[in-house]
Design a protein around this motif. Structure first.
Motif, short mmCIF file in Angstrom:
data_model
loop_
_atom_site.label_atom_id
_atom_site.label_comp_id
_atom_site.label_asym_id
_atom_site.label_seq_id
_atom_site.Cartn_x
_atom_site.Cartn_y
_atom_site.Cartn_z
N GLU A 1 11.65 -49.48 36.68
CA GLU A 1 13.07 -49.11 36.65
C GLU A 1 13.88 -50.34 37.02
OE1 GLU A 1 13.95 -45.71 39.05
OE2 GLU A 1 12.60 -44.43 37.89
N LEU B 1 12.80 -49.62 32.15
CA LEU B 1 13.66 -48.45 32.05
C LEU B 1 15.02 -48.75 32.65
CD1 LEU B 1 13.94 -45.43 31.34
CD2 LEU B 1 13.04 -44.92 33.64
N GLU C 1 12.95 -42.08 30.22
CA GLU C 1 11.66 -42.16 30.90
C GLU C 1 10.58 -41.45 30.10
OE1 GLU C 1 9.50 -41.41 35.21
OE2 GLU C 1 11.68 -41.38 35.10
#
Length: 126
Positions: A55, A81, A110
Motif C-alpha cells: 500500500e 496499491l 485490492e
C-alpha cells in the motif's frame, strides 16, 4: 509470528501466501525502515520468494531506501496499491526504477491486485 511492525511506519504479515505491506499514510521511508521491511520479508517468507502487496497511499521513499527495497531475491511479484492521482504518478515514476527480477504492477483495487498476485505464473509454489 503473524504481524510484524516495521519501525512504527507500517506492518507486514503473511496472509494466504502473500505478504501485504501496509504503510501508514504519509510516512517517509528511509534506509533504516527499508532494511527493517527486508528483514520482515526474510522472516515471514522463510527463504521463499513470495508475492507482495504494498500500500503506497501518500508514502515517499528516500533515494537510499529505493536502492535496497524491494530486494528481487525475496519477492516473486509485487502489486502497488494506491488510490489517488498522486499515488499513480509516483508509482509510474518508480516502476522503471525498481530492480529487475520480478513483475510489478500498479492497482487501485485490492481485489484486482490480489487476483493478479495469486494468478498462476508457471513458477513453483512457495
Amino acid at each position: 509470528m503473524n504481524k510484524v511492525d516495521i519501525k512504527g511506519k507500517g506492518t507486514m504479515e503473511l496472509s494466504n501466501g502473500v505478504l501485504p505491506l501496509r504503510w501508514k499514510r504519509g510516512v517517509n521511508i528511509g534506509i533504516d525502515v527499508a532494511n527493517a521491511a527486508i528483514e520482515a520479508i526474510t522472516i515471514l517468507g522463510k527463504g521463499a520468494r513470495l508475492p507482495m502487496l504494498v500500500e503506497i497511499q501518500g508514502v515517499t521513499h528516500s533515494a537510499a531506501a529505493r536502492k535496497v527495497f524491494p530486494a528481487p531475491s525475496l519477492i516473486s511479484r509485487m502489486a502497488l496499491l494506491g488510490n489517488s492521482p498522486v499515488d499513480r504518478v509516483i508509482a509510474m515514476f518508480r516502476l522503471p526504477l525498481v530492480p529487475a527480477g520480478f513483475p510489478i504492477k500498479y492497482f487501485t483495487s485490492e481485489e484486482q491486485a490480489m487476483a493478479w498476485l495469486l494468478e498462476t505464473t508457471g513458477e513453483p509454489p512457495a
